[in-house]
Design an enzyme around this catalytic site. Structure first.
Site, PDB file in Angstrom:
ATOM      1  N   HIS A  99      -5.426  -4.133  -1.400  1.00 27.27           N
ATOM      2  CA  HIS A  99      -5.555  -3.122  -2.274  1.00 27.27           C
ATOM      3  C   HIS A  99      -5.590  -3.436  -3.600  1.00 27.27           C
ATOM      4  O   HIS A  99      -5.775  -2.582  -4.765  1.00 27.27           O
ATOM      5  CB  HIS A  99      -3.981  -2.332  -2.135  1.00 27.27           C
ATOM      6  CG  HIS A  99      -4.213  -1.139  -1.054  1.00 27.27           C
ATOM      7  ND1 HIS A  99      -4.995  -0.019  -1.097  1.00 27.27           N
ATOM      8  CD2 HIS A  99      -3.977  -1.384   0.037  1.00 27.27           C
ATOM      9  CE1 HIS A  99      -4.850   0.660  -0.147  1.00 27.27           C
ATOM     10  NE2 HIS A  99      -4.391  -0.003   0.694  1.00 27.27           N
ATOM     11  N   SER A 122       0.871  -1.383   0.024  1.00 25.25           N
ATOM     12  CA  SER A 122       0.229  -0.003  -0.247  1.00 25.25           C
ATOM     13  C   SER A 122       0.850   1.340   0.012  1.00 25.25           C
ATOM     14  O   SER A 122       0.209   2.260  -0.381  1.00 25.25           O
ATOM     15  CB  SER A 122      -0.884  -0.036   1.347  1.00 25.25           C
ATOM     16  OG  SER A 122      -0.233   0.146   2.376  1.00 25.25           O
ATOM     17  N   LYS A 159     -12.646  -1.186   1.067  1.00 30.04           N
ATOM     18  CA  LYS A 159     -11.944  -0.528   0.146  1.00 30.04           C
ATOM     19  C   LYS A 159     -12.824  -0.467  -1.176  1.00 30.04           C
ATOM     20  O   LYS A 159     -13.983   0.220  -1.108  1.00 30.04           O
ATOM     21  CB  LYS A 159     -10.657  -0.845  -0.269  1.00 30.04           C
ATOM     22  CG  LYS A 159      -9.564  -0.716   1.148  1.00 30.04           C
ATOM     23  CD  LYS A 159      -8.201  -0.794   0.937  1.00 30.04           C
ATOM     24  CE  LYS A 159      -7.457  -0.604   2.112  1.00 30.04           C
ATOM     25  NZ  LYS A 159      -6.970  -1.641   3.244  1.00 30.04           N
TER      26      LYS A 159
END
Ligand code: PLP
Length: 399
Positions: A209, A181, A240
């Site tokens: 991610h 990240s 996310k």
């Protein structure tokens, strides 16, 4: 009230303020979107959210959440094995399993809870867990709770990983982020999978991610590398790309998921994902498949913004993900730069030591499909003004 202890806490906080590393919470008065209203700074463009496909305020995601709340209420007021699992959990979990190509899946209230529930349950005494040194904090803490022998390999260093595999006891487990990240770089999954096959290791990829972002159809880093069927266990977040509310999951074999139902402590002793979130996350997964144009637009936005930064004379770290880090050096400088950008109407976070190594503090830009060309141009103009003022960029190179 122990006032001496409270004074001690206040002194520690003053030290953070003096070092310029104190974190100020920013208050938003509406949903996460390309532009938000912030109490402290007015209307600002968001370049610091993981809302990569703009699903956090997608009308279908909101509607699904509302329907979930109406149909199921807030939740079962207990853990799943005691008071029952809602059918929406089963539907979400089978959607996760089929979307990512695994036999089965189990949801948790967060990916943090998923990693902390998974790792100690499987990496038991007599075995070895081997972790990339830059893995997410939830993996690090999950490893700390495991009874297995713990080993760490240098970030992305396959020779070091192989050395650790040679010295492993019992079954070796290799655990890695899919997308790192702070760098926006990918795990070297093809090599990791080959080493795992050579040393009979179990591979675990936390693709928080990468889920919804990497790979041809957004199925993540495993799809990006064409490694479907060769990674044993996938973990990820629903907080996310997949709706942005909360929630996490583990996907793997039937036997693995059943083992977690029996033994995983964050499953056995903690409540289920709220029904409203299970419903909105399931809808987000459906939209990932039904609206491929979101991913296309996001990729176009990444190309456009990277190109714009480079034309201005910035040198962002290269990488294929939606994370575009610009290294500026000093921690206080990175924080000051993000404060200046906020005054120019751009919300983007500066990260410094100890989150990243000393001397490599950075502004981390994250690109969403929800940003329009006009948003990106306004953000680039702000980067040009602030970059010039702070001496981060020299003379712009020609287009
Ligand atoms: C964000 C993130 C998490 C935490 O996810 P939550 O669902 O918010 O707990 C875990 N692992 C990685 C790699 C992440 O990037």
């Amino acid at each position: 009230m122990n006032t001496a202890y409270d004074r001690q806490l206040a002194a520690d906080l003053d030290a953070l303020r003096a070092a310029g590393t104190y974190k100020h919470l920013r208050h938003l008065t509406g949903p996460m979107a390309a532009e938000v209203h912030m109490e402290e700074a007015g209307d600002v463009i968001v370049l610091s959210s993981n809302n990569y496909l703009g699903l956090a305020d997608h009308p279908d995601v909101i509607a699904a959440g509302i329907d979930g709340l109406k149909k199921y209420g807030a939740g079962t007021a207990s853990v799943r094995f005691i008071c029952g699992t809602l059918d929406i959990h089963r539907e979400l979990e089978s959607t996760i399993a089929s979307t990512f190509g695994f036999e089965s899946a189990l949801s948790y209230v967060s990916c943090w809870a998923a990693n902390e529930g998974l790792l100690p349950t499987i990496a038991t005494k007599g075995n070895t867990i081997i972790s990339d040194e830059l893995n997410h904090a939830s993996i690090i803490d999950g490893c700390r709770l495991a009874g297995a022998k713990r080993a760490r390999y240098k970030h992305g260093d396959m020779d070091d990983l192989e050395r650790q595999l040679r010295e492993a006891e019992g079954t070796p487990f290799i655990v890695t982020d899919g997308v790192f990240s702070m760098e926006g770089s990918l795990a070297k999954l093809p090599e990791i999978v080959e080493l795992a096959e050579k040393y009979h290791a179990v591979t675990i990829v936390d693709d928080s991610h990468g889920t919804g972002v990497m790979g041809k159809s957004g199925r993540g880093t495993i799809e990006h590398f064409g490694l479907e069927g060769r990674v044993d266990i996938l973990t990820g977040t629903l907080g996310k790309t997949l709706g942005g509310a909360a929630g996490g999951f583990v996907a793997g074999s039937h036997a693995l998921i059943d083992t977690l139902v029996q033994r995983s402590r964050t499953q056995l002793f903690s409540n289920a994902l709220p029904a409203t979130v299970a419903a909105s996350a399931k809808k987000a997964l459906e939209l990932l498949v039904a609206q491929p144009e979101l991913l296309e637009r996001q990729r176009e936005n990444i190309r456009y913004f990277r190109g714009g930064l480079e034309r201005l004379g910035f040198r962002p770290l290269a990488g294929p993900s939606a994370i575009v880090p610009i290294i500026v050096g000093d921690t206080a400088f990175a924080i000051a730069m993000s404060d200046r950008l906020l005054k120019e109407g751009v919300f983007v976070t500066g990260f410094g030591f100890p989150v990243v190594p000393e001397g490599t503090a950075r502004i981390r830009v994250q690109i969403s499909s929800s940003l329009s060309r006009a948003d990106l141009d306004r953000a680039l103009a702000a980067f040009e003004r602030v970059g010039t003022e702070l001496g981060v960029i020299g003379k712009p190179v020609s287009a």
